[in-house]
Design a protein around this motif. Structure first.
Motif, short mmCIF file in Angstrom:
data_model
loop_
_atom_site.label_atom_id
_atom_site.label_comp_id
_atom_site.label_asym_id
_atom_site.label_seq_id
_atom_site.Cartn_x
_atom_site.Cartn_y
_atom_site.Cartn_z
N CYS A 125 35.79 35.98 49.87
CA CYS A 125 36.29 36.21 48.51
C CYS A 125 36.62 37.68 48.27
N MET A 126 37.44 37.89 47.25
CA MET A 126 37.68 39.24 46.76
C MET A 126 37.75 39.17 45.24
N LEU A 127 37.22 40.20 44.60
CA LEU A 127 37.25 40.25 43.14
C LEU A 127 38.27 41.28 42.68
N ILE A 128 38.94 40.99 41.58
CA ILE A 128 39.84 41.99 40.99
C ILE A 128 39.31 42.34 39.61
N ALA A 129 39.11 43.64 39.40
CA ALA A 129 38.58 44.11 38.11
C ALA A 129 39.72 44.34 37.13
N GLY A 130 39.87 43.45 36.19
CA GLY A 130 41.01 43.53 35.28
C GLY A 130 40.64 43.79 33.83
N ASP A 131 39.35 44.07 33.58
CA ASP A 131 38.94 44.32 32.20
C ASP A 131 39.12 45.81 31.89
N VAL A 132 40.37 46.19 31.64
CA VAL A 132 40.69 47.60 31.51
C VAL A 132 40.27 48.21 30.17
N TYR A 133 39.85 47.39 29.24
CA TYR A 133 39.46 47.94 27.93
C TYR A 133 37.98 48.28 27.88
N ARG A 134 37.27 47.86 28.88
CA ARG A 134 35.84 48.13 28.88
C ARG A 134 35.51 48.75 30.23
N ASP A 153 40.00 34.04 51.49
CA ASP A 153 40.25 32.66 51.08
C ASP A 153 40.46 32.55 49.57
N VAL A 154 39.66 33.29 48.82
CA VAL A 154 39.71 33.16 47.36
C VAL A 154 39.72 34.52 46.67
N VAL A 155 40.62 34.69 45.73
CA VAL A 155 40.66 35.89 44.90
C VAL A 155 40.26 35.49 43.48
N ILE A 156 39.36 36.24 42.88
CA ILE A 156 38.92 35.95 41.52
C ILE A 156 39.23 37.14 40.64
N MET A 157 39.99 36.93 39.59
CA MET A 157 40.30 38.06 38.70
C MET A 157 39.58 37.96 37.37
N ASP A 158 38.86 39.02 37.06
CA ASP A 158 38.19 39.16 35.76
C ASP A 158 39.21 39.79 34.82
#
Ligand code: GDP
Length: 297
Positions: free
Chosen positions: A133-142, A186-191
């Motif tokens: 897995c890989m995570l993408i940090a997309g909560d740019v306001y916090r 295999d899996v990308v998860i975006m917050d």
């Protein structure tokens, strides 16, 4: 108070009224149905959902007749149980994976519902199933959310793509996805960023991110404590961005139950996973039958 405690005891009142009856009739279910209705409304299940539920249960109850060896109150418990399971989607709904990797999972939801925590939990959950897995940090306001995700990523040993807070989420999504392809995960998860309330800017941003990612799953993260507003929340996210399911968080709290019983009925999309704690291992599939069992006590 224990989760669903009030709902459980509210429903119990209904069965009690049938003690001594021989068969369920149109007349003798009136009072019990009123109890069930009240119990569901007090548990914050939305009114249209309650109405449809009551109608199904009533029709089923009047149609059953005498079942040898089963008392009417037990019959009604069984009918309510079956209808609760149906209301929550029936079977377990598994996550869907893309035919060719990477599978992209986009998480959306209001602020504070547990999105960032769930992102990492989900990566950990999938990792245990042998998926990279890989995570993408997309909560740019916090900014703290990005740091939090980086820390959680380390904790579960999953790489996190973070690009700070100065870049638009859709751009971060594109860069993150490219990185994931390079890494062959295999899996990308975006917050993503949530706000305290639904607003147009948040929806527009999510739509843009969705367009870039073309995700296999768009999961709405819903706090189990959400009350009456769960129906509108789920409906809006579903209509605006199109969700494929939901993750219900904070089931370890003293939730009254409303959100668990509302999601599927108002959106047609199932709850796929539940979070019941702050630890990384506290994420599991949502089992409608077990949930109905807990509700009925
Ligand atoms: P976000 O704003 O949606 O990203 O929410 P966070 O992931 O930052 O979570 C908000 C708070 O809820 C944090 O203190 C988390 O530890 C807590 N939290 C998240 N999921 C759960 C859960 O399933 N149970 C409990 N008890 N707390 C949770």
């Amino acid at each position: 108070a224990e989760m669903f405690g009030q709902l459980t005891s509210g429903l119990e009142a209904a069965w009690t009224k049938l003690k001594g009856e021989d068969v369920l009739t149109k007349e003798n279910i009136v009072e019990p149905m009123r109890d069930i209705r009240r119990a569901l409304l007090e548990a914050d299940v939305s009114l249209p959902v309650v109405k449809r539920f009551i109608q199904s249960v009533s029709e089923e109850a009047v149609g059953t007749g005498v079942i040898k060896g089963v008392r009417p109150d037990q019959q009604l418990v069984k009918i309510v149980s079956d209808e609760l399971v149906k209301l929550m989607g029936g079977e377990v709904s598994e996550l869907v994976f893309a035919k060719s990797a990477p599978t992209v999972i986009l998480l959306a939801g209001l602020q504070g519902v547990g999105k960032t925590t769930v992102s990492a939990k989900l990566a950990f959950y999938l990792k245990k199933q042998g998926k990279s897995c890989m995570l993408i940090a997309g909560d740019v306001y916090r900014p703290a959310a990005i740091d939090q995700l980086v820390i959680l990523g380390k904790q579960v040993d999953v790489p996190v793509y973070a690009a700070g807070t100065q870049i638009k989420p859709a751009v971060i999504a594109r860069q993150g996805l490219a990185e994931a392809r390079k890494k062959n995960v295999d899996v990308v998860i975006m917050d993503t960023a949530g706000r305290l309330e639904i607003d147009k800017a948040m929806m527009d941003e999510l739509k843009e991110v969705k367009r870039v990612l073309n995700p296999t799953e768009v999961l709405l993260v819903v706090d189990a404590m959400t009350g009456q507003e769960a129906a509108a929340l789920v409906t809006t996210f579903n209509v605006e961005i199109g969700i494929t399911g939901a993750i219900l968080t904070k089931l370890d709290g003293d939730s009254r139950g409303g959100a668990a019983l509302t999601v599927k009925e108002v959106s047609g999309k199932p709850i796929k996973l539940v979070g019941r704690g702050e630890r990384m291992e506290d994420l599991e599939p949502f089992y409608p039958d077990r949930m109905a069992g807990r509700i009925l006590g």
